[in-house]
Design an enzyme around this catalytic site. Structure first.
Site, PDB file in Angstrom:
ATOM      1  N   CYS A  83      59.211  36.802 -53.448  1.00 56.47           N
ATOM      2  CA  CYS A  83      60.438  36.443 -52.744  1.00 56.47           C
ATOM      3  C   CYS A  83      60.185  36.320 -51.234  1.00 56.47           C
ATOM      4  O   CYS A  83      59.421  35.465 -50.817  1.00 56.47           O
ATOM      5  CB  CYS A  83      61.555  37.439 -53.068  1.00 56.47           C
ATOM      6  N   HIS A 192      61.577  36.647 -58.783  1.00 55.93           N
ATOM      7  CA  HIS A 192      61.261  38.081 -58.929  1.00 55.93           C
ATOM      8  C   HIS A 192      60.675  38.330 -60.313  1.00 55.93           C
ATOM      9  O   HIS A 192      61.423  38.445 -61.293  1.00 55.93           O
ATOM     10  CB  HIS A 192      62.531  38.918 -58.759  1.00 55.93           C
ATOM     11  N   GLU A 194      59.514  41.040 -61.480  1.00 50.57           N
ATOM     12  CA  GLU A 194      59.922  42.367 -61.967  1.00 50.57           C
ATOM     13  C   GLU A 194      61.319  42.342 -62.578  1.00 50.57           C
ATOM     14  O   GLU A 194      61.720  43.295 -63.255  1.00 50.57           O
ATOM     15  CB  GLU A 194      59.841  43.400 -60.836  1.00 50.57           C
TER      16      GLU A 194
END
Length: 214
Positions: A83, A192, A194
């Protein structure tokens, strides 16, 4: 055991990144480094980031993370940006009336605009949610990830895809944007991983296994 240093420069909750890394690599040491010396001896670096680019750049430069990152890149250490961690590696951002970034990649970071449209429908800014990513080149971090997989995005600024020689993944949201860029031992994503379910965890797993070569 590998040491994976997640650079914590005060921008965003990094525990989700660290937890995802520990899930895909339970036998490795994951360190949240708030100072450069805590990343000494790391086998790979992860540069996350959420927030305004000026604050991110100040938070990154003040403790001395910029020379640490440049040294890691020069030495061939695998580096992953996420990001704003991708955006700070660019040349300059339009955010906050214009902010110089690290200029590791030559591309600019641009604002989506206040009248972003697709098929005559107005799109919301920030771009928030799931979007398909087209893989633009073969890369070890795409291993076992189907082309066109969906990843999770949250951003109001983007790196243009057009004319981008470093592009590794592309997404569409009113404009064509660089969802991922790559060069030598650096891979960076606007999305992202994650927060991107199985595809994102696979990308992190690939990062842990990557030797920094393409």
């Amino acid at each position: 055991m590998q040491k994976i240093a997640v650079l914590d420069y005060g921008m965003g909750n990094l525990h989700s990144v660290a937890s995802a890394l520990q899930k895909v690599a339970p036998g490795e040491e994951v360190v949240l480094a708030t100072e450069p010396h805590q990343a000494e001896g790391a086998d790979r670096l992860l540069v996350p980031g959420v927030g305004a680019i000026r604050d991110c750049m100040e938070g990154f430069v003040r403790p001395g993370f910029a020379p640490l990152l440049r040294s890691a890149i020069q030495s061939g250490l695998p580096v992953l940006g996420i990001c704003v961690g991708m955006q700070i590696m660019m040349r300059r951002s339009e955010e906050n009336n214009g902010v110089d970034c690290l200029d590791i990649f030559p591309q600019p970071v641009k604002f989506f605009g206040r009248d972003l449209r697709e098929n005559n429908e107005r799109l919301k800014v920030p771009h928030m949610g799931w979007n398909r990513v087209e893989q633009k080149r073969d890369h070890p971090l795409w291993h076992n990830i189907e082309n066109g997989s969906r990843f999770y995005f949250v951003h109001s600024y983007y790196v243009p895809a057009g004319g981008n020689e470093d592009i590794a993944g592309q997404a569409e949201y009113g404009v064509s944007l660089a969802a991922a860029v790559a060069r030598e031992n650096i891979f960076a994503t606007q999305f992202h991983p994650e927060k991107s379910a199985d595809a994102g965890l696979q990308l992190l797993k690939n990062f842990v296994a990557w030797n920094g070569r393409i």
